[in-house]
Write an enzyme that holds these catalytic residues in place. Structure first.
Site, PDB file in Angstrom:
ATOM      1  N   CYS A   1     -14.618 -21.936  19.162  1.00 16.52           N
ATOM      2  CA  CYS A   1     -13.641 -22.182  18.103  1.00 16.52           C
ATOM      3  C   CYS A   1     -12.694 -23.269  18.580  1.00 16.52           C
ATOM      4  CB  CYS A   1     -12.863 -20.893  17.838  1.00 16.52           C
ATOM      5  SG  CYS A   1     -11.499 -21.086  16.667  1.00 16.52           S
TER       6      CYS A   1
ATOM      7  N   ASP B   1       0.863  -1.183   0.000  1.00 17.33           N
ATOM      8  CA  ASP B   1       0.000   0.000   0.000  1.00 17.33           C
ATOM      9  C   ASP B   1       0.895   1.226   0.000  1.00 17.33           C
ATOM     10  OD1 ASP B   1      -2.275   1.502  -0.095  1.00 17.33           O
ATOM     11  OD2 ASP B   1      -3.164   0.726   1.755  1.00 17.33           O
TER      12      ASP B   1
ATOM     13  N   ASP C   1      -4.032   6.990  -3.721  1.00 18.67           N
ATOM     14  CA  ASP C   1      -5.445   7.367  -3.833  1.00 18.67           C
ATOM     15  C   ASP C   1      -5.895   8.035  -2.536  1.00 18.67           C
ATOM     16  OD1 ASP C   1      -4.956   4.628  -2.875  1.00 18.67           O
ATOM     17  OD2 ASP C   1      -7.115   4.486  -2.600  1.00 18.67           O
TER      18      ASP C   1
ATOM     19  N   CYS D   1      -9.603 -23.770  16.767  1.00 25.51           N
ATOM     20  CA  CYS D   1      -8.346 -23.577  16.040  1.00 25.51           C
ATOM     21  C   CYS D   1      -7.209 -23.972  16.989  1.00 25.51           C
ATOM     22  CB  CYS D   1      -8.217 -22.132  15.568  1.00 25.51           C
ATOM     23  SG  CYS D   1      -7.749 -20.958  16.861  1.00 25.51           S
TER      24      CYS D   1
END
Ligand code: GUN
Ligand code: ZN
Length: 562
Positions: A274, A92, A127, A276
């Site tokens: 979760c 970016d 931008d 994970c």
């Protein structure tokens, strides 16, 4: 000059699983670019690569440029060597800092040149992200500058991730999209992070749809900063291909625990929804870890669920169940349901991209069912089929009993003669009157096992088969010729360039880059006639793209021929 190769592998609604290739590296889309902050990384590039299977990441060239030591090191061997990451690296430009602090200490020209020097695969120009609902004359002025900067970036030595701005003003988004879409292969919808954070999904949907309607369909579309898994299904369904997430780390710093249905405050949880590796290892003990450790582990959890949701969305595309996933996801919050309602406003446009038949069954899961793209497409096709046996079938409305075996109805059990069924399916697929092309003397053969219609013979000659999975008719050349005679061009046709004729016979595909014309009423999954410029029938096949995509894409097959 093309810098990227992008082709479609699977489709559902306006979503696509794509193959994106640039600088000799290939990734599959939709893809997540985890944002790597070179000053305070929470997860190392090695971990991103090995533990999270990331083959693309995003980092910030402006942060590097502004740090003398860092700048020197990165310039020395390039960004890939510095980060020790051999996948694609997107950078970016400092636009985000511009948005957060009001100014930046670089210029468009300088930051473009710097990204070239460090060897970014994908770079951004400077931008100007306008905030939602900002004063319109100001947004217009900022957009003017953004578009000037875009022009300067057309000669950049990397693939440009070209920002489309315009705040919440759809006329400005349209102008920006037309302008950027013309020149850039990778279009980035910018200035939307605040909308995501504020759960303004309805505005987000309108912006994405407006941009997509005004750029060519082969552009890779990046949703800038849309890193929360809650927004993936809806953004992908509208045709977004790339996401970047700084959110996994930012949320971790704020002790925010991501789930595919929203964000929880870690300190308020008593159970973890979760399993994970992070949640498995620590359990609820996660919230008691010392600050630094906890933030890192929470970032890892956030990234796991982010990746998981993107995989779930991809699997839904592959099996054709993305609407069902949307129905589930958008029940997580009223604001998401508003996003779904907004999506339905765009149903006629979305329906043009949606396959006419899908692997998985149509499941009606809420009020939205009757507005779904499948229903839009079915309603217009049913008009082709004259019948005295109309039956009411929710949510499709009145449909001819003759075609009730077909996807998406799958409602067999009516006593209709086989010939009438076959003729009605012909009408449905190819147009009113196509049924007459099946003479009454044909022999219709059924599968011994399933007792379903499978083959249609005229004398000894097989003129069509019926696909077992969805009951669509696959015409052989003899029947295809009749369809061609009955319906004038461009009906049911995909026209290909003469150069492609040898390929079509050899490669089993008519490639999109050779498509010179197509019937706009066709849908992906339709059986089509592949013809040359003089309307000679070359082959038959299955269309795998929408008409707009078949025209716009330069890579990959448009028709799988027989
Ligand atoms: N990061 C988040 N939003 C934006 C945006 O609109 N433009 C750029 N360049 N970066 C972003
Ligand atoms: Zn977890």
């Amino acid at each position: 000059m093309e810098k990227v190769s992008f082709e479609v592998l699977h489709k559902d609604i306006a979503a696509r699983i794509g193959r994106l290739e640039l600088n000799g590296k290939r990734i599959e889309t939709p893809a997540l670019m985890p944002v790597y902050n070179p000053k305070k990384p929470l997860i190392s590039t090695k971990e991103l690569q090995e533990e999270f299977n990331s083959d693309i990441l995003m980092t910030n060239s402006y942060i590097i440029l502004r740090d003398k030591e860092l700048k020197k090191k990165v310039l020395k061997n390039g960004i890939h060597k510095y980060l020790g990451f051999n996948g694609l690296i997107a950078t970016d430009s400092g636009s985000y800092q511009l948005m957060s602090y009001g100014n930046v200490l670089t210029t468009n020209e300088k930051i473009i040149k710097f990204q070239e020097e460090i060897g970014s695969d994908i770079g951004s120009f400077l931008d100007i992200p306008s905030m939602p609902d900002a004063y319109k004359p100001r947004v217009e002025e900022q957009l003017g500058t953004t578009l000037e900067r875009a022009k300067e970036a057309t000669k950049a030595g990397f693939v440009v991730n070209a920002g489309i701005q315009g705040s919440t003003y759809l006329d400005l988004r349209k102008r920006a999209a037309k302008n950027i879409g013309k020149d850039f292969e990778l279009c980035a919808i910018g200035g939307i992070v605040k909308l995501m954070e504020d759960y303004r999904f309805s505005d987000l949907v309108d912006i994405i749809a407006t941009v997509k309607k005004n750029i060519p369909s082969n552009r890779v579309v990046h949703a800038f900063g849309l890193g929360h898994p809650i927004s993936f299904s809806i953004a992908v369904a509208l045709g977004c291909d790339l996401f970047d997430s700084a959110a996994y780390a930012l949320y971790a710093h704020g002790n925010r625990y991501m789930t595919e249905n929203g964000t929880k405050r870690l300190e308020e949880l008593e159970y973890l929804p979760c399993s994970c590796p992070v949640c498995n290892k620590h359990g609820i003990g996660l919230k008691e870890l010392p600050d630094e450790k906890r933030i890192k582990e929470l970032a890892r959890h956030n990234l796991y669920v982010t990746n998981e949701e993107l995989n779930r969305v991809k699997e839904a595309i592959r099996e054709g169940s993305l609407w069902e996933l949307l129905s589930i996801r958008t029940r997580a919050h009223p604001a998401l349901l508003e996003g779904l309602r907004s999506m339905l406003k765009h149903k006629r446009w979305l329906a043009k991209f949606d396959p006419i038949r899908k692997k998985s069954a149509f499941h009606s899961l809420g009020f939205e069912a009757r507005h779904r793209t499948e229903v839009v497409n079915v309603r217009s096709r049913v008009k082709r089929v004259p019948s005295k046996n109309m039956i009411e079938l929710k949510p499709f409305g009145k449909i001819p009993a003759e075609i009730s075996d077909l996807y998406p109805f799958h409602s067999p059990g009516n006593k209709i003669a086989d010939l009438d069924k076959v003729r009605a399916i012909m009408d449905y697929q190819f147009g009113e009157g196509a049924g007459e092309l099946i003479p009454s003397k044909v022999r219709i053969k059924k599968s011994r096992k399933t007792k379903r219609i499978r083959w249609i013979y005229e004398g000894k000659e097989l003129i069509a088969s019926v696909r077992a999975s969805d009951h669509f008719i696959i015409p052989k050349m003899k029947l295809a010729e009749r369809i061609k005679e009955k319906f004038k061009a461009p009906r049911n046709r995909v026209v290909i360039h003469d150069d492609a004729i040898p390929f079509v016979s050899e490669k089993k595909s008519a490639f999109a880059k050779f498509v010179t014309g197509i019937d706009p009423e066709l849908r992906p999954g339709d059986e089509v006639l592949v013809v040359d410029k003089d309307d000679n029938l070359i082959r038959t096949g299955t269309l795998v793209l929408s008409p707009a995509e078949a025209k716009d894409f330069n890579r990959g097959p448009a028709v799988r021929v027989r």
